[in-house]
Design an enzyme around this catalytic site. Sequence first.
Site, PDB file in Angstrom:
ATOM      1  N   ASP A 220      -9.648  19.655 -13.023  1.00  0.00           N
ATOM      2  CA  ASP A 220      -9.734  18.242 -13.349  1.00  0.00           C
ATOM      3  C   ASP A 220      -9.248  18.539 -14.646  1.00  0.00           C
ATOM      4  O   ASP A 220     -10.118  18.798 -15.518  1.00  0.00           O
ATOM      5  CB  ASP A 220     -10.889  17.805 -12.882  1.00  0.00           C
ATOM      6  CG  ASP A 220     -11.011  16.207 -13.888  1.00  0.00           C
ATOM      7  OD1 ASP A 220     -10.803  16.130 -14.890  1.00  0.00           O
ATOM      8  OD2 ASP A 220     -11.816  15.947 -12.996  1.00  0.00           O
TER       9      ASP A 220
ATOM     10  N   ARG B   1       0.776  -1.338   0.246  1.00  0.00           N
ATOM     11  CA  ARG B   1      -0.076   0.238  -0.114  1.00  0.00           C
ATOM     12  C   ARG B   1       0.837   1.508  -0.122  1.00  0.00           C
ATOM     13  O   ARG B   1       0.806   2.557  -0.300  1.00  0.00           O
ATOM     14  CB  ARG B   1      -0.940  -0.128   1.332  1.00  0.00           C
ATOM     15  CG  ARG B   1      -1.288   1.262   1.221  1.00  0.00           C
ATOM     16  CD  ARG B   1      -2.793   1.433   1.846  1.00  0.00           C
ATOM     17  NE  ARG B   1      -2.871   0.312   3.902  1.00  0.00           N
ATOM     18  CZ  ARG B   1      -2.393   0.209   4.781  1.00  0.00           C
ATOM     19  NH1 ARG B   1      -1.890   1.578   4.607  1.00  0.00           N
ATOM     20  NH2 ARG B   1      -2.072  -0.529   4.993  1.00  0.00           N
TER      21      ARG B   1
ATOM     22  N   TYR C 253     -18.058  17.343 -13.617  1.00  0.00           N
ATOM     23  CA  TYR C 253     -18.999  16.012 -14.023  1.00  0.00           C
ATOM     24  C   TYR C 253     -19.394  15.205 -12.619  1.00  0.00           C
ATOM     25  O   TYR C 253     -19.228  15.625 -11.134  1.00  0.00           O
ATOM     26  CB  TYR C 253     -16.912  14.752 -13.773  1.00  0.00           C
ATOM     27  CG  TYR C 253     -17.209  13.670 -13.492  1.00  0.00           C
ATOM     28  CD1 TYR C 253     -17.611  13.435 -15.030  1.00  0.00           C
ATOM     29  CD2 TYR C 253     -16.883  12.775 -12.843  1.00  0.00           C
ATOM     30  CE1 TYR C 253     -18.192  11.754 -15.124  1.00  0.00           C
ATOM     31  CE2 TYR C 253     -17.452  11.909 -12.389  1.00  0.00           C
ATOM     32  CZ  TYR C 253     -17.850  11.226 -14.046  1.00  0.00           C
ATOM     33  OH  TYR C 253     -18.008   9.508 -13.823  1.00  0.00           O
TER      34      TYR C 253
ATOM     35  N   LYS D  73      -9.666   7.455 -18.490  1.00  0.00           N
ATOM     36  CA  LYS D  73     -10.210   7.700 -19.665  1.00  0.00           C
ATOM     37  C   LYS D  73      -8.646   8.195 -21.050  1.00  0.00           C
ATOM     38  O   LYS D  73      -8.043   6.993 -21.396  1.00  0.00           O
ATOM     39  CB  LYS D  73     -10.479  10.304 -19.365  1.00  0.00           C
ATOM     40  CG  LYS D  73     -11.889   9.852 -18.694  1.00  0.00           C
ATOM     41  CD  LYS D  73     -12.730   8.506 -18.072  1.00  0.00           C
ATOM     42  CE  LYS D  73     -13.698   8.252 -17.464  1.00  0.00           C
ATOM     43  NZ  LYS D  73     -14.190   9.344 -16.379  1.00  0.00           N
TER      44      LYS D  73
HETATM   45  C1  LIG Z   1     -14.608   9.708 -14.893  1.00  0.00           C
HETATM   46  C2  LIG Z   1     -14.086  11.157 -14.645  1.00  0.00           C
HETATM   47  C3  LIG Z   1     -13.707  11.175 -13.561  1.00  0.00           C
HETATM   48  C4  LIG Z   1     -14.249  10.426 -12.187  1.00  0.00           C
HETATM   49  O1  LIG Z   1     -13.403   8.814 -13.115  1.00  0.00           O
HETATM   50  P1  LIG Z   1     -13.565   7.616 -12.889  1.00  0.00           P
HETATM   51  O2  LIG Z   1     -12.324   7.051 -12.818  1.00  0.00           O
HETATM   52  O3  LIG Z   1     -14.531   6.959 -13.526  1.00  0.00           O
HETATM   53  O4  LIG Z   1     -13.434   7.347 -10.725  1.00  0.00           O
HETATM   54  C5  LIG Z   1     -13.866  12.262 -12.422  1.00  0.00           C
HETATM   55  N1  LIG Z   1     -13.317  13.853 -13.390  1.00  0.00           N
HETATM   56  C6  LIG Z   1     -14.484  13.122 -15.187  1.00  0.00           C
HETATM   57  C7  LIG Z   1     -14.118  14.932 -15.722  1.00  0.00           C
HETATM   58  C8  LIG Z   1     -14.588  12.224 -15.581  1.00  0.00           C
HETATM   59  O5  LIG Z   1     -13.968  12.752 -16.777  1.00  0.00           O
END
Ligand SMILES: *Cc1c(COP(=O)(O)O)cnc(C)c1O
Length: 398
Positions: free
Chosen positions: A189, A65, A117, A214
């Site tokens: 983000d 961890r 998001y 993504k």
């Molecule tokens: C998908 C996404 C998240 C969350 O990410 P996960 O990996 O699904 O937990 C946060 N911010 C944005 C802009 C996203 O597209």
Amino acid sequence: MDLAILTEYRSGFVKLPPHARFPTVCLHAGQEPDPATGAIITPIYQTSTYVQDELGKHKGYEYARTQNPTRMALERNIAAIEGGPAAFAFASGMAAIGAVATLLKAGDHVVVSEDVYGGTYRYFDKVLTRYDLSFTYVDTAKVEHVARAIGPSTRMIFVETPTNPMMRLTDLGEAASLAHRHQLRLVVDNTFASPYVQRPIAFGADLVIHSTTKYLNGHSDSVGGIVVATRRDDIEWLTFVQNAAGAILGPFDSWLVLRGTKTLPLRMERHNSNGLALAEYLAAHPKVRRVHYPGLPSHPQHDLARRQMQGFGGMIAFDVGSLDAARRLLNAVRLCALAESLGGVETLISHPATMTHASVPVERRSALGITDGLVRISVGIEDIDDLTEDLAQALERA
Ligand SMILES: *Cc1c(COP(=O)(O)O)cnc(C)c1O
């Protein structure tokens, strides 16, 4: 730990030329041949613990961890890609956002992009408000709206640019100077743009978050998150809290994302060119009412996009006028896959009003411009002619 040491530990000990260009950084940063075998690819260290040489003497690894070589290679790699000194990998994008939220204390206030998001909104609104944190959602495309929302307990500005699905932009340089005038952190983000298209730290952001699910992983086969930090106090805290709270990214997923970042520039070039070509195709189509894409001159912030982004990414939203038309289109596509998520090599198409944004109240949806006829595409890296042909035949039925 001394920041210089921490920086070296997390991002520095790879023999990259000092001025290596972005694709070279993506490919090599944070990785060196495996010290045990010379394996060129960092192995998946699928282990929970490490055998110590003698009492009080170990090789820098005690428990997985706390330290894992595969995860740490990924952290060094993405830190270098985003241009920050340190990064921390988590089990999902939401876990990464959760870790950043631990920089706050009860009573603190955060100014947030209004079309953030949906999962982030849900976490802030349904979970963190129980811990006496408060959030104000504003159109961060207008810096004066952000300025007006700042109060004595504000500690953070949290933005997404471009936003999902309306593709609104926030001027990162303006947001950073506003934040720093008020001694606040700017958190970005950067999931939608990817670090190929936009590197927020260069504009003054203090923390950058990604859902590596993504574009960074890019192959629709892993869920993960990362935080890139710049401030010494934040790096120390995140080092502590990643271990203390424990929502780490596992070694196999770390390895997958490392494989993904090697081709990030190649993939993003294609996402950018396919995105622009498809946006232009849609904008000229008689059945399409409106296209939201920062690469089109009709986008209200096209100039900002040209200043702040390198290419305009692979995310497009467009309006076909009604739920009925959207349904016929979505049921007629063959190559585009009807699915949530984004950033993978294959093209995904979705309907925000009933899929990703179904939990957003209808008044809020229409205030944001998320109509029933709005369709979102995450443009993949297929041949552009195959994509336009698929949309052409589907739009004929819409
Ligand atoms: C998908 C996404 C998240 C969350 O990410 P996960 O990996 O699904 O937990 C946060 N911010 C944005 C802009 C996203 O597209």
